[in-house]
Enzyme design. Structure first.
Site, mmCIF file in Angstrom:
data_model
loop_
_atom_site.group_PDB
_atom_site.id
_atom_site.type_symbol
_atom_site.label_atom_id
_atom_site.label_comp_id
_atom_site.label_asym_id
_atom_site.label_seq_id
_atom_site.Cartn_x
_atom_site.Cartn_y
_atom_site.Cartn_z
ATOM 1 N N ASN A 9 -23.686 -44.042 14.325
ATOM 2 C CA ASN A 9 -24.498 -45.162 14.791
ATOM 3 C C ASN A 9 -23.810 -46.449 14.336
ATOM 4 O O ASN A 9 -23.916 -46.838 13.180
ATOM 5 C CB ASN A 9 -25.902 -45.038 14.155
ATOM 6 C CG ASN A 9 -26.787 -46.236 14.443
ATOM 7 O OD1 ASN A 9 -26.460 -47.085 15.269
ATOM 8 N ND2 ASN A 9 -27.924 -46.305 13.760
ATOM 9 N N LYS A 11 -24.469 -49.403 15.031
ATOM 10 C CA LYS A 11 -25.387 -50.545 14.928
ATOM 11 C C LYS A 11 -24.751 -51.772 15.609
ATOM 12 O O LYS A 11 -24.002 -51.608 16.567
ATOM 13 C CB LYS A 11 -25.756 -50.807 13.470
ATOM 14 C CG LYS A 11 -26.274 -49.526 12.785
ATOM 15 C CD LYS A 11 -26.911 -49.748 11.476
ATOM 16 C CE LYS A 11 -27.351 -48.396 10.919
ATOM 17 N NZ LYS A 11 -28.028 -48.511 9.643
ATOM 18 N N HIS A 97 -35.463 -45.481 15.185
ATOM 19 C CA HIS A 97 -34.720 -45.874 13.986
ATOM 20 C C HIS A 97 -35.559 -46.879 13.186
ATOM 21 O O HIS A 97 -36.218 -47.744 13.763
ATOM 22 C CB HIS A 97 -33.371 -46.488 14.379
ATOM 23 C CG HIS A 97 -32.454 -46.617 13.205
ATOM 24 N ND1 HIS A 97 -32.603 -47.613 12.279
ATOM 25 C CD2 HIS A 97 -31.419 -45.847 12.779
ATOM 26 C CE1 HIS A 97 -31.673 -47.458 11.338
ATOM 27 N NE2 HIS A 97 -30.943 -46.392 11.618
ATOM 28 N N GLU A 99 -34.796 -49.439 11.607
ATOM 29 C CA GLU A 99 -34.493 -50.856 11.848
ATOM 30 C C GLU A 99 -35.225 -51.367 13.090
ATOM 31 O O GLU A 99 -35.659 -52.507 13.141
ATOM 32 C CB GLU A 99 -32.968 -51.048 11.974
ATOM 33 C CG GLU A 99 -32.299 -50.939 10.614
ATOM 34 C CD GLU A 99 -30.878 -50.414 10.655
ATOM 35 O OE1 GLU A 99 -30.246 -50.415 11.721
ATOM 36 O OE2 GLU A 99 -30.406 -49.984 9.580
ATOM 37 N N GLU A 169 -34.217 -39.766 8.114
ATOM 38 C CA GLU A 169 -33.517 -40.883 7.481
ATOM 39 C C GLU A 169 -34.461 -41.595 6.517
ATOM 40 O O GLU A 169 -35.204 -42.501 6.938
ATOM 41 C CB GLU A 169 -33.052 -41.877 8.550
ATOM 42 C CG GLU A 169 -32.087 -41.304 9.559
ATOM 43 C CD GLU A 169 -31.165 -42.374 10.125
ATOM 44 O OE1 GLU A 169 -29.960 -42.198 10.035
ATOM 45 O OE2 GLU A 169 -31.675 -43.388 10.632
ATOM 46 N N GLY A 175 -28.029 -47.576 4.317
ATOM 47 C CA GLY A 175 -27.196 -48.738 3.992
ATOM 48 C C GLY A 175 -27.247 -49.161 2.534
ATOM 49 O O GLY A 175 -26.775 -50.238 2.182
ATOM 50 N N SER A 215 -26.724 -43.377 3.953
ATOM 51 C CA SER A 215 -25.605 -43.417 3.000
ATOM 52 C C SER A 215 -24.847 -42.098 2.926
ATOM 53 O O SER A 215 -24.381 -41.707 1.854
ATOM 54 C CB SER A 215 -26.094 -43.853 1.612
ATOM 55 O OG SER A 215 -26.613 -45.166 1.670
HETATM 56 P P1 PGA Z 1 -26.055 -45.640 6.797
HETATM 57 O O1 PGA Z 1 -27.033 -45.737 8.060
HETATM 58 O O2 PGA Z 1 -25.211 -44.425 6.987
HETATM 59 O O3 PGA Z 1 -25.257 -46.907 6.824
HETATM 60 O O4 PGA Z 1 -26.925 -45.535 5.581
HETATM 61 C C1 PGA Z 1 -27.560 -44.595 8.650
HETATM 62 C C2 PGA Z 1 -28.430 -44.977 9.814
HETATM 63 O O5 PGA Z 1 -29.093 -46.014 9.760
HETATM 64 O O6 PGA Z 1 -28.470 -44.256 10.823
#
Ligand code: PGA
Length: 252
Positions: A9, A11, A97, A99, A169, A175, A215
């Site tokens: 992803n 983003k 997601h 976000e 997640e 992140g 992460s």
């Molecule tokens: P990350 O994000 O690997 O940067 O923690 C994962 C995600 O949001 O799908």
């Protein structure tokens, strides 16, 4: 045997030239690898989808979108429909997601509409769920995830949910550099699978891929993926460098 999936992803990252370079690097690395029972999905931002779909088939990866609007066409300025994605040979789409839930206020009703729209067009939804840190600390994480599945996913019929990929997640891991421990991931994945078994059937529960996200990197992927109920990962930060991402693909 369940399919192993590593989905990147991206983003809202990369310029056009950087995206071109990353797609080419991933494609080159995958060329020399055996991909039996392993699926790699690249989810770049909308403007770069074609860079990936153009070479996806020969390069051994699939392409996913990061978002979709649940109507076929019309006056929805700035949005992208499932039929547009189909016309570009996009096979997957991330929805739910954290976000998008947080910054764009996406409700479970809206997620339900998106899921239905994707399935109508045979696009595989990667449905994200997961708790925030205060919920984990209050030991409410199982309840929170159960509610997310109940509200947005479990209205689907058997043949519909059979198409879905789930991504657990935990929001506190996204992140942050703090991944869930392999034990925390395994117990949540097993819990999600038990909910699917209860609602649908054990057979279906055994067939649905459940990815871990948050992460995940080339150092911790092997241990996370070695759990029986962890079928791969949804990768954010570590999908932005070909070497890191391929390191995760190689972790199975
Ligand atoms: P990350 O994000 O690997 O940067 O923690 C994962 C995600 O949001 O799908």
């Amino acid at each position: 045997m369940r399919k192993k999936i590593v989905a990147g992803n991206w983003k809202m990252n990369k310029t056009f030239l950087e995206a071109e370079e990353l797609v080419a690097q991933v494609a080159e690395a995958l060329e020399s690898r055996k991909m039996e029972n392993k699926t790699v999905v690249l989810c770049p931002p909308f403007p770069y989808l074609e860079l990936a779909t153009d070479i996806a088939e020969e390069a051994n990866f699939s392409v996913g979108a990061q978002n979709v609007y649940p109507e076929d066409s019309g006056a929805f300025t700035g949005e992208v429909s499932p039929s547009m994605l189909v016309s570009m040979e996009v096979e997957y789409c991330i929805i739910g997601h954290s976000e998008r839930r947080k910054y764009f206020g996406e409700s479970h009703e809206f997620l339900t509409r998106k899921l239905d729209a994707l399935l109508k067009h045979n696009i595989i939804p990667i449905f994200c769920c997961g708790e925030v840190l205060p919920e984990r600390k209050a030991k409410k994480h199982f309840k929170v995830v159960e509610k997310q599945l109940d509200e947005s996913l479990f209205h689907l019929k058997k043949d519909e949910i059979a198409m879905v990929v789930i991504a657990y997640e935990p929001v506190w891991a996204i992140g942050t550099g703090v991944n869930a421990t392999p034990q925390q991931a395994q117990e949540m994945h097993a819990f999600i699978r038990s909910l699917i078994a209860k609602k649908y059937s054990q057979k279906l529960a055994d067939e649905i891929p459940i990815l871990y996200g948050g992460s995940c990197n080339s150092k911790n992927a092997k241990e996370l993926f070695s759990n029986p109920d962890v079928d791969g990962g949804l990768i954010g930060g570590a999908s932005l460098k070909a070497e890191d991402f391929i390191g995760i693909v190689d972790s199975f």
